[in-house]
Motif scaffolding. Structure first.
Motif, PDB file in Angstrom:
ATOM      1  N   ARG A  23       0.863  -1.118  -0.226  1.00 44.25           N
ATOM      2  CA  ARG A  23       0.080  -0.176  -0.129  1.00 44.25           C
ATOM      3  C   ARG A  23       0.973   1.722   0.219  1.00 44.25           C
ATOM      4  O   ARG A  23       1.652   1.578   0.947  1.00 44.25           O
ATOM      5  CB  ARG A  23      -1.018   0.302   0.964  1.00 44.25           C
ATOM      6  N   ALA A  24       0.993   1.838  -0.939  1.00 48.67           N
ATOM      7  CA  ALA A  24       1.889   3.367  -0.933  1.00 48.67           C
ATOM      8  C   ALA A  24       1.495   4.168  -0.480  1.00 48.67           C
ATOM      9  O   ALA A  24      -0.149   4.172   0.030  1.00 48.67           O
ATOM     10  CB  ALA A  24       1.800   3.765  -2.461  1.00 48.67           C
ATOM     11  N   THR A  25       2.085   4.921   0.460  1.00 51.37           N
ATOM     12  CA  THR A  25       1.738   6.050   0.911  1.00 51.37           C
ATOM     13  C   THR A  25       0.763   7.444   0.612  1.00 51.37           C
ATOM     14  O   THR A  25       1.332   7.579  -0.840  1.00 51.37           O
ATOM     15  CB  THR A  25       2.686   6.948   1.678  1.00 51.37           C
ATOM     16  N   GLU A  29       1.923   7.999  -4.350  1.00 54.01           N
ATOM     17  CA  GLU A  29       1.697   6.443  -5.844  1.00 54.01           C
ATOM     18  C   GLU A  29       2.650   6.781  -6.811  1.00 54.01           C
ATOM     19  O   GLU A  29       3.471   5.804  -7.656  1.00 54.01           O
ATOM     20  CB  GLU A  29       0.456   6.613  -6.429  1.00 54.01           C
ATOM     21  N   HIS A  30       2.909   8.136  -7.717  1.00 53.55           N
ATOM     22  CA  HIS A  30       3.429   8.379  -8.867  1.00 53.55           C
ATOM     23  C   HIS A  30       4.728   8.601  -8.754  1.00 53.55           C
ATOM     24  O   HIS A  30       6.034   7.113  -9.112  1.00 53.55           O
ATOM     25  CB  HIS A  30       3.156   9.519  -9.484  1.00 53.55           C
ATOM     26  N   GLU A  31       5.337   8.619  -7.763  1.00 51.19           N
ATOM     27  CA  GLU A  31       6.578   8.171  -6.422  1.00 51.19           C
ATOM     28  C   GLU A  31       6.892   6.707  -6.580  1.00 51.19           C
ATOM     29  O   GLU A  31       7.869   6.031  -6.879  1.00 51.19           O
ATOM     30  CB  GLU A  31       6.681   8.748  -5.822  1.00 51.19           C
ATOM     31  N   PHE A  32       6.072   5.735  -6.141  1.00 50.64           N
ATOM     32  CA  PHE A  32       6.223   5.032  -6.066  1.00 50.64           C
ATOM     33  C   PHE A  32       6.481   3.966  -7.572  1.00 50.64           C
ATOM     34  O   PHE A  32       7.241   3.354  -7.301  1.00 50.64           O
ATOM     35  CB  PHE A  32       4.709   3.713  -5.031  1.00 50.64           C
ATOM     36  N   LEU A  54       4.047  -5.135 -12.348  1.00 48.00           N
ATOM     37  CA  LEU A  54       3.056  -4.104 -10.771  1.00 48.00           C
ATOM     38  C   LEU A  54       1.546  -3.677 -11.479  1.00 48.00           C
ATOM     39  O   LEU A  54       1.262  -3.155 -12.853  1.00 48.00           O
ATOM     40  CB  LEU A  54       4.099  -2.704 -10.899  1.00 48.00           C
ATOM     41  N   MET A  55       0.481  -4.370 -10.541  1.00 48.65           N
ATOM     42  CA  MET A  55      -0.597  -3.989 -11.384  1.00 48.65           C
ATOM     43  C   MET A  55      -1.093  -3.120  -9.894  1.00 48.65           C
ATOM     44  O   MET A  55      -0.745  -3.087  -9.406  1.00 48.65           O
ATOM     45  CB  MET A  55      -1.377  -5.450 -11.112  1.00 48.65           C
ATOM     46  N   ARG A  56      -2.024  -2.429 -10.113  1.00 53.51           N
ATOM     47  CA  ARG A  56      -3.157  -1.627  -9.432  1.00 53.51           C
ATOM     48  C   ARG A  56      -4.479  -2.202  -9.494  1.00 53.51           C
ATOM     49  O   ARG A  56      -4.995  -1.620 -10.054  1.00 53.51           O
ATOM     50  CB  ARG A  56      -2.410   0.049  -9.496  1.00 53.51           C
ATOM     51  N   ASP A  57      -4.883  -2.277  -7.734  1.00 56.55           N
ATOM     52  CA  ASP A  57      -6.216  -2.016  -8.141  1.00 56.55           C
ATOM     53  C   ASP A  57      -6.953  -0.678  -8.065  1.00 56.55           C
ATOM     54  O   ASP A  57      -6.812   0.217  -7.927  1.00 56.55           O
ATOM     55  CB  ASP A  57      -6.226  -2.174  -6.440  1.00 56.55           C
ATOM     56  N   PRO A  58      -8.314  -1.238  -9.630  1.00 56.32           N
ATOM     57  CA  PRO A  58      -8.603   0.132  -9.956  1.00 56.32           C
ATOM     58  C   PRO A  58      -9.397   1.393  -9.058  1.00 56.32           C
ATOM     59  O   PRO A  58      -9.890   2.297  -8.764  1.00 56.32           O
ATOM     60  CB  PRO A  58      -9.548   0.288 -11.317  1.00 56.32           C
ATOM     61  N   ASP A  59     -10.033   0.387  -8.102  1.00 52.62           N
ATOM     62  CA  ASP A  59     -11.128   0.596  -7.030  1.00 52.62           C
ATOM     63  C   ASP A  59      -9.932   1.077  -5.775  1.00 52.62           C
ATOM     64  O   ASP A  59     -10.660   2.236  -5.336  1.00 52.62           O
ATOM     65  CB  ASP A  59     -12.276  -0.112  -6.685  1.00 52.62           C
ATOM     66  N   LEU A  60      -8.613   1.047  -5.231  1.00 49.86           N
ATOM     67  CA  LEU A  60      -7.654   0.888  -4.176  1.00 49.86           C
ATOM     68  C   LEU A  60      -6.759   1.664  -4.743  1.00 49.86           C
ATOM     69  O   LEU A  60      -5.973   0.670  -5.172  1.00 49.86           O
ATOM     70  CB  LEU A  60      -7.839  -0.078  -2.963  1.00 49.86           C
ATOM     71  N   PRO A  61      -6.545   3.405  -5.354  1.00 49.42           N
ATOM     72  CA  PRO A  61      -5.390   3.328  -6.347  1.00 49.42           C
ATOM     73  C   PRO A  61      -3.809   3.337  -5.643  1.00 49.42           C
ATOM     74  O   PRO A  61      -3.073   3.074  -5.919  1.00 49.42           O
ATOM     75  CB  PRO A  61      -5.642   4.848  -6.778  1.00 49.42           C
ATOM     76  N   ARG A  62      -4.183   3.212  -4.562  1.00 46.50           N
ATOM     77  CA  ARG A  62      -2.834   2.655  -3.598  1.00 46.50           C
ATOM     78  C   ARG A  62      -2.598   1.917  -2.897  1.00 46.50           C
ATOM     79  O   ARG A  62      -1.600   0.944  -3.152  1.00 46.50           O
ATOM     80  CB  ARG A  62      -3.194   3.097  -1.597  1.00 46.50           C
ATOM     81  N   GLU A  63      -3.758   0.328  -3.078  1.00 46.18           N
ATOM     82  CA  GLU A  63      -3.118  -1.112  -3.056  1.00 46.18           C
ATOM     83  C   GLU A  63      -3.146  -1.361  -4.415  1.00 46.18           C
ATOM     84  O   GLU A  63      -2.573  -1.224  -5.836  1.00 46.18           O
ATOM     85  CB  GLU A  63      -4.479  -1.463  -3.267  1.00 46.18           C
ATOM     86  N   TYR A  64      -0.977  -2.289  -4.756  1.00 44.20           N
ATOM     87  CA  TYR A  64      -0.837  -2.672  -5.988  1.00 44.20           C
ATOM     88  C   TYR A  64      -0.378  -3.706  -5.152  1.00 44.20           C
ATOM     89  O   TYR A  64      -0.029  -4.003  -4.101  1.00 44.20           O
ATOM     90  CB  TYR A  64       1.287  -1.887  -6.100  1.00 44.20           C
ATOM     91  N   LEU A  92      10.999   1.549  -2.131  1.00 43.74           N
ATOM     92  CA  LEU A  92      10.186   1.115  -1.907  1.00 43.74           C
ATOM     93  C   LEU A  92       9.642   0.801  -0.690  1.00 43.74           C
ATOM     94  O   LEU A  92       8.460   1.404  -0.210  1.00 43.74           O
ATOM     95  CB  LEU A  92       9.757  -0.078  -2.622  1.00 43.74           C
ATOM     96  N   ARG A  93      10.427   0.851   0.198  1.00 39.91           N
ATOM     97  CA  ARG A  93       9.878   0.563   1.687  1.00 39.91           C
ATOM     98  C   ARG A  93       9.566   1.561   2.453  1.00 39.91           C
ATOM     99  O   ARG A  93       8.967   2.131   2.959  1.00 39.91           O
ATOM    100  CB  ARG A  93      11.161   0.131   2.079  1.00 39.91           C
ATOM    101  N   ASP A  94      10.249   3.358   1.504  1.00 36.89           N
ATOM    102  CA  ASP A  94      10.322   4.313   1.984  1.00 36.89           C
ATOM    103  C   ASP A  94       8.632   5.088   1.475  1.00 36.89           C
ATOM    104  O   ASP A  94       8.339   6.370   2.056  1.00 36.89           O
ATOM    105  CB  ASP A  94      11.250   5.182   1.568  1.00 36.89           C
ATOM    106  N   LEU A  95       8.395   4.661   0.388  1.00 31.21           N
ATOM    107  CA  LEU A  95       6.979   5.324  -0.043  1.00 31.21           C
ATOM    108  C   LEU A  95       6.101   4.381  -0.047  1.00 31.21           C
ATOM    109  O   LEU A  95       5.219   3.917  -0.326  1.00 31.21           O
ATOM    110  CB  LEU A  95       6.967   5.043  -1.104  1.00 31.21           C
TER     111      LEU A  95
END
Length: 212
Positions: A23-25, A29-32, A54-64, A92-95
């Motif tokens: 889950r990106a901070t 998200e763009h930095e991640f 790299l996949m992202r949840d379209p309904d939860l844009p922070r979830e990868y 990645l860990r920082d984001l």
């Protein structure tokens, strides 16, 4: 269609796949995504790495979800123990806010059928060389028989111009690209190369529909 035994992973294969959920901070998200891309480019050169997504949840844009395939568990573990791994994943860990990872053995893979494609190559032929060029096309077309994925060739000419179009049909774009990278490609198309080396354009089209 590719059979399970000949696809990316067959029964008894050593290939493994990792699924890493992150889950990106918020707001980063763009930095991640950029950080993942930079790390993935380096990881792709690590022995044993097959592919990464790299996949992202379209309904939860922070979830990868990060998916990676490795030739074996040993190759994955070797990378996991390396200092290189910590360096590449620090950004990645920082984001991210949290993460969890699972590793699975790939037992079977069944590839879907790719759509057929048409490849259109356009070139010009100097005046007086048309007959030689057309014969070279026929010779190359004959040499193409039996190439995996190749279906047929046609040579089209725009009347009153020096422009020719070479139209080829392939079972899939992947089959065509495999042929382009095949060392035999140059040998079988040698007679046409003098005309193509002067300049040509190439476009690949998916066949969207075909009447029965």
């Amino acid at each position: 269609m590719t059979s399970p035994e000949t696809a990316g992973g067959g029964a008894g294969s050593d290939t493994v796949r990792t699924l890493l959920r992150m889950r990106a901070t918020a707001g980063r998200e763009h930095e991640f995504e950029n950080a993942w891309r930079k790390a993935a480019e380096v990881i792709s050169t690590v022995p044993g790495n097959i592919r990464q997504d790299l996949m992202r949840d379209p309904d939860l844009p922070r979830e990868y979800v990060i998916v990676a395939d490795w030739e074996s568990r040993a190759a994955l573990d070797a990378f996991g123990r390396s200092p290189r791994r910590d360096h590449l994943t620090t950004a990645l860990r920082d984001l991210r806010d949290d993460a969890d990872r699972h590793t699975y053995q790939i037992l079977q893979t069944l590839a879907g059928r790719e759509p057929a494609v048409r490849v259109l190559v356009t070139t010009t032929v100097p005046a007086g060389e048309e007959a030689v060029f057309e014969q070279a096309f026929l010779d190359v077309a004959a040499a193409m028989r039996g190439v995996p994925g190749h279906l047929r060739e046609e040579l089209l000419h725009e009347p009153g111009t020096p422009t020719y179009h070479l139209l080829a049909e392939w079972t899939s774009k992947a089959a065509f690209l495999d042929w382009v990278q095949d060392p035999r490609h140059t040998d079988r198309t040698r007679e046409l190369l003098p005309y193509l080396n002067r300049g040509f354009s190439r476009r690949v089209f998916t066949i969207a529909a075909r009447p029965p």
